[in-house]
Design a protein around this motif. Structure first.
Motif, short mmCIF file in Angstrom:
data_model
loop_
_atom_site.label_atom_id
_atom_site.label_comp_id
_atom_site.label_asym_id
_atom_site.label_seq_id
_atom_site.Cartn_x
_atom_site.Cartn_y
_atom_site.Cartn_z
N ARG A 297 -83.31 2.54 -24.98
CA ARG A 297 -82.75 1.21 -24.77
C ARG A 297 -81.25 1.24 -25.00
O ARG A 297 -80.76 1.92 -25.91
CB ARG A 297 -83.39 0.21 -25.73
CG ARG A 297 -84.89 0.10 -25.60
CD ARG A 297 -85.48 -0.74 -26.70
NE ARG A 297 -85.12 -2.15 -26.60
CZ ARG A 297 -85.45 -3.07 -27.49
NH1 ARG A 297 -86.13 -2.71 -28.58
NH2 ARG A 297 -85.09 -4.32 -27.33
N PRO A 298 -80.48 0.53 -24.18
CA PRO A 298 -79.04 0.44 -24.45
C PRO A 298 -78.79 -0.32 -25.74
O PRO A 298 -79.60 -1.14 -26.17
CB PRO A 298 -78.49 -0.32 -23.23
CG PRO A 298 -79.66 -1.06 -22.68
CD PRO A 298 -80.88 -0.23 -22.98
N ILE A 299 -77.64 -0.04 -26.35
CA ILE A 299 -77.27 -0.67 -27.61
C ILE A 299 -75.99 -1.47 -27.39
O ILE A 299 -74.95 -0.91 -27.02
CB ILE A 299 -77.05 0.36 -28.71
CG1 ILE A 299 -78.32 1.18 -28.95
CG2 ILE A 299 -76.61 -0.31 -30.01
CD1 ILE A 299 -78.12 2.36 -29.88
N GLU A 300 -76.04 -2.77 -27.60
CA GLU A 300 -74.85 -3.61 -27.51
C GLU A 300 -74.24 -3.75 -28.90
O GLU A 300 -74.92 -4.10 -29.86
CB GLU A 300 -75.20 -4.99 -26.96
CG GLU A 300 -73.99 -5.92 -26.89
CD GLU A 300 -74.33 -7.32 -26.43
OE1 GLU A 300 -73.46 -8.20 -26.56
OE2 GLU A 300 -75.46 -7.53 -25.96
N VAL A 301 -72.96 -3.45 -28.99
CA VAL A 301 -72.25 -3.55 -30.27
C VAL A 301 -71.44 -4.84 -30.28
O VAL A 301 -70.62 -5.07 -29.38
CB VAL A 301 -71.32 -2.34 -30.50
CG1 VAL A 301 -70.65 -2.43 -31.87
CG2 VAL A 301 -72.10 -1.04 -30.37
N GLN A 302 -71.68 -5.67 -31.28
CA GLN A 302 -70.93 -6.92 -31.43
C GLN A 302 -70.08 -6.84 -32.69
O GLN A 302 -70.32 -6.01 -33.58
CB GLN A 302 -71.88 -8.11 -31.52
CG GLN A 302 -72.69 -8.38 -30.26
CD GLN A 302 -73.58 -9.60 -30.39
OE1 GLN A 302 -73.76 -10.16 -31.49
NE2 GLN A 302 -74.16 -10.05 -29.27
N LEU A 303 -69.10 -7.72 -32.76
CA LEU A 303 -68.24 -7.83 -33.93
C LEU A 303 -68.22 -9.28 -34.36
O LEU A 303 -67.74 -10.15 -33.61
CB LEU A 303 -66.82 -7.33 -33.59
CG LEU A 303 -65.87 -7.12 -34.78
CD1 LEU A 303 -66.44 -6.10 -35.76
CD2 LEU A 303 -64.50 -6.65 -34.28
N ASP A 304 -68.79 -9.54 -35.53
CA ASP A 304 -68.90 -10.90 -36.06
C ASP A 304 -69.58 -11.84 -35.07
O ASP A 304 -69.17 -12.99 -34.88
CB ASP A 304 -67.52 -11.44 -36.44
CG ASP A 304 -66.90 -10.67 -37.59
OD1 ASP A 304 -67.64 -10.39 -38.55
OD2 ASP A 304 -65.70 -10.35 -37.52
N GLY A 305 -70.64 -11.35 -34.43
CA GLY A 305 -71.43 -12.18 -33.53
C GLY A 305 -70.81 -12.40 -32.17
O GLY A 305 -71.39 -13.10 -31.33
N GLU A 306 -69.65 -11.81 -31.90
CA GLU A 306 -68.96 -11.97 -30.62
C GLU A 306 -68.91 -10.62 -29.90
O GLU A 306 -69.14 -9.57 -30.51
CB GLU A 306 -67.53 -12.49 -30.85
CG GLU A 306 -67.45 -13.81 -31.59
CD GLU A 306 -67.98 -14.97 -30.74
OE1 GLU A 306 -67.97 -14.83 -29.50
OE2 GLU A 306 -68.41 -15.98 -31.32
N PRO A 307 -68.62 -10.61 -28.59
CA PRO A 307 -68.45 -9.34 -27.88
C PRO A 307 -67.44 -8.44 -28.60
O PRO A 307 -66.45 -8.93 -29.15
CB PRO A 307 -67.96 -9.77 -26.50
CG PRO A 307 -68.53 -11.14 -26.31
CD PRO A 307 -68.49 -11.77 -27.68
N PHE A 308 -67.68 -7.13 -28.62
CA PHE A 308 -66.84 -6.21 -29.38
C PHE A 308 -65.40 -6.27 -28.90
O PHE A 308 -64.46 -6.31 -29.71
CB PHE A 308 -67.39 -4.79 -29.23
CG PHE A 308 -66.72 -3.79 -30.13
CD1 PHE A 308 -67.02 -3.71 -31.47
CD2 PHE A 308 -65.76 -2.93 -29.62
CE1 PHE A 308 -66.38 -2.78 -32.30
CE2 PHE A 308 -65.12 -2.00 -30.42
CZ PHE A 308 -65.44 -1.93 -31.77
N TYR A 309 -65.21 -6.26 -27.58
CA TYR A 309 -63.88 -6.44 -27.02
C TYR A 309 -63.65 -7.92 -26.72
O TYR A 309 -64.60 -8.68 -26.54
CB TYR A 309 -63.72 -5.62 -25.74
CG TYR A 309 -63.92 -4.13 -25.94
CD1 TYR A 309 -63.04 -3.39 -26.73
CD2 TYR A 309 -64.99 -3.47 -25.34
CE1 TYR A 309 -63.22 -2.02 -26.90
CE2 TYR A 309 -65.17 -2.10 -25.50
CZ TYR A 309 -64.29 -1.38 -26.30
OH TYR A 309 -64.47 -0.04 -26.47
#
Length: 592
Positions: A297-309
């Motif tokens: 499965r792909p892994i989505e990385v978030q930062l403080d609940g928002e998109p990483f970028y």
């Protein structure tokens, strides 16, 4: 402890699937089979949890001590119960700090004083199995370690109930192997090859595995436990030897499933625009996947609940393993062997001699091929000594790069440096033939005063294994920057008694092969040892006496002591197969 005493101590074993919806209660009386939660949340791990209750006033001293040990097993999940087993004075000073001590199942409890008195001493005797350090490192006890003896002094309180006044012979938590199996999981974390805090890691990107033992927590899924521990950095074994894209102060808010992907929500002082994104993806992906989390499965990385970028998401592809080579365990790489001092490629037949002087008969010994397969190093002939190097080319020439009459066999590092140990001067030496540098000395304070008989650099370019005399193997790491490295973090991997160690060889950065034989040289064994936690697997014997071993991933080769034969281990057949006959032969791979 007997099952009846467990029941008497009012303990229940709970099998938790940790799906977030509930748990199944298993009656005391086991053993209980453990099954993976198929169809459930794949970010969890099934586990059994010990639930301890407070001691009863009518328990005898043996029951109190047994209940105290069970409360130790449950302490991480419920620390409020254990102090009730102690006197008020003992509860103030007892600390769970320090290593967790692991003993064998069914320890023996016996009175060391007369039963029924106001003060009673109970002795626990158990096999010392291991300890788990504060950095989650699993350290097995030495093979010849004596049984542990722990003394519990109990006194009666005002109600006439026994409580523990003091514990001697052990500090911190005391767990049995069953307790360990219930609550902990061996876990591989991945870090970047190269010292921390540097802008430039090794020229080629590589991951280094760091095995720890993590406690399964009922308050979070195991995937989140893995990421949380990854953010804390490497264990002591790799301190100052590897790097991480995650700066100090990072934390994980959650790891959850969302439709067709897994979402890892991070928080902390990371710069999305300046981060080494490929390294971040690799560390997360392999730390989860190699522990059977988020596979496929792909892994989505978030930062403080928002998109990483700020403008888009950071998604680790499910096929990252196929698209990026973060390891160096390619079984398709060629194998080599020597015959009369000449190097040949190993095939189903005799193979072809390599180009240049290395492919012609000589008196050079202990050949080693560089990672790029363009340089060969060897020890000089008997009486001449030194470390010599030649290019694998028709116009190559043998040149002496390191002088010394008593040097260990050369070992290439993946950055192109060549390493050996000068036994006459008790020092580690390295040179860089392709760059025209060296030799220079490398500090290795952990080896001072020891009888180092061999030195091998792992293919990850970080770990180093050495043999001490004929009875011990130690593993350390290359720490510091490329300009001023040193060998450190050494710990004993294995020792032998009434045997001797004949050879060692790296399979990969995680496993080391050790060839051991009896003192009378009649019996040999090959042991595959995980350098992270000392787990040992025994390979079948070939039925022939061996002089040396080598490996690359799952490919394992050996040279017979007589008859000049190269053998290969067939994992499918669990047997050794003859590959080629050659005179005075030794097989080897690049690096390792």
């Amino acid at each position: 402890m007997t099952r009846s005493r467990r029941l008497l101590a009012a303990l229940a074993a709970l099998t938790l699937a940790s799906t977030g919806t509930g748990c199944a209660v298993i009656p005391v009386g086991g053993p209980f089979p453990m099954e993976e939660a198929g169809g459930g949340d794949e970010l969890t791990r099934p586990f059994q949890r010990m639930i301890a209750v407070q001691p009863r006033d009518d328990w005898d001293p043996l029951q109190v001590v047994e209940g105290l040990q069970a409360a130790m097993a449950a302490y991480a999940d419920d620390p409020a119960v254990l102090p009730h087993y102690l006197t008020p004075e003992a509860a103030k000073v007892w600390k769970p700090d320090g290593p967790v001590t692991v003993i064998g199942n069914s320890p023996k409890y016996q009175y060391e004083s007369k039963a029924g008195g106001n003060e009673v001493v109970i002795k626990l005797v158990g096999t010392h199995v291991a300890r788990i350090e504060a950095d989650d490192t699993y350290v097995p006890a030495p093979g010849a370690a004596p049984d542990m003896q722990v003394f519990f002094t109990l006194v009666k309180n005002q109600k006439g109930a026994y409580r523990v006044k003091s514990i001697t012979g052990a500090t911190g938590l005391l767990l049995t192997v069953d307790d360990l199996t219930r609550a902990y999981r061996p876990t591989n974390l991945y870090f970047l090859a190269g010292p921390p805090g540097t802008d430039r890691l090794l020229p080629d990107r590589r991951l280094v595995v760091d095995r720890v033992w993590l406690r399964v927590k009922p308050t979070e899924n195991f995937a989140q436990t893995i990421v949380r521990r990854l953010l804390e950095g490497p264990s002591r074994a790799l301190h100052a030897a590897v790097g991480s894209v995650f700066p100090q102060g990072m934390s994980v808010r959650s790891v959850r499933s969302a439709e067709e992907r897994v979402v890892v929500d991070l928080s902390g002082p990371i710069d999305p625009e300046g981060v080494f994104a490929d390294g971040l993806q690799a560390q997360l992906k392999f730390s989860l996947n190699d522990n059977q989390m988020a596979n496929g499965r792909p892994i989505e990385v978030q930062l403080d609940g928002e998109p990483f970028y700020s403008s888009e998401s950071l998604v680790v592809p499910a096929n990252l393993r196929e698209g990026e080579d973060w390891f160096d365990n390619n079984n398709a790489r060629p194998a080599y062997f020597t015959s009369k001092g000449a190097i040949h490629t190993l095939s189903d037949g005799a193979g072809n001699a390599v180009q240049g002087p290395a492919g012609r008969p000589s008196e050079f010994r202990d050949m080693a091929m560089s990672g790029t397969a363009d340089l060969v190093a060897a020890r000089g002939k008997e009486g001449a000594g030194g470390i010599w190097v030649t290019r694998v080319a028709t116009d190559g020439q043998w040149e002496q790069w390191i002088q010394g009459a008593d040097l260990t066999a050369p070992s290439w590092r993946r950055d192109g440096t060549l390493w050996t140990y000068d036994r006459a001067n008790d020092t580690v030496l390295r040179c860089h033939p392709s760059a025209g540098r060296g030799p220079d000395r490398v500090a290795a304070p952990g080896l001072d005063g020891l009888d180092v008989t061999s030195l091998r650099v792992a293919r990850d370019g970080v770990r180093v294994a050495v043999t001490i005399g004929e009875t011990e193997v130690r593993v350390g790491a290359i720490t510091g920057g490329a300009g001023s490295p040193m060998l450190g973090n050494f710990h004993t991997l294995t020792t032998v008694a009434n045997e001797k160690i004949r050879d060692i060889a790296w399979q990969d950065g995680e496993r080391l092969l050790v060839l051991v034989e009896s003192k009378d040289e009649e019996v040999q064994s090959i042991r595959e040892i995980n350098v992270g936690d000392g787990e040992i697997k025994q390979l079948p014997s070939p039925g022939k006496r061996l002089r040396g071993i080598t490996a690359l991933g799952e490919r394992i080769l050996a040279a017979t002591d007589q008859g000049g034969e190269v053998l290969e281990f067939s994992k499918d057949k669990q047997a050794w197969v003859s590959k080629v006959a050659a005179e005075d032969t030794r097989p080897f791979f690049q690096l390792g």
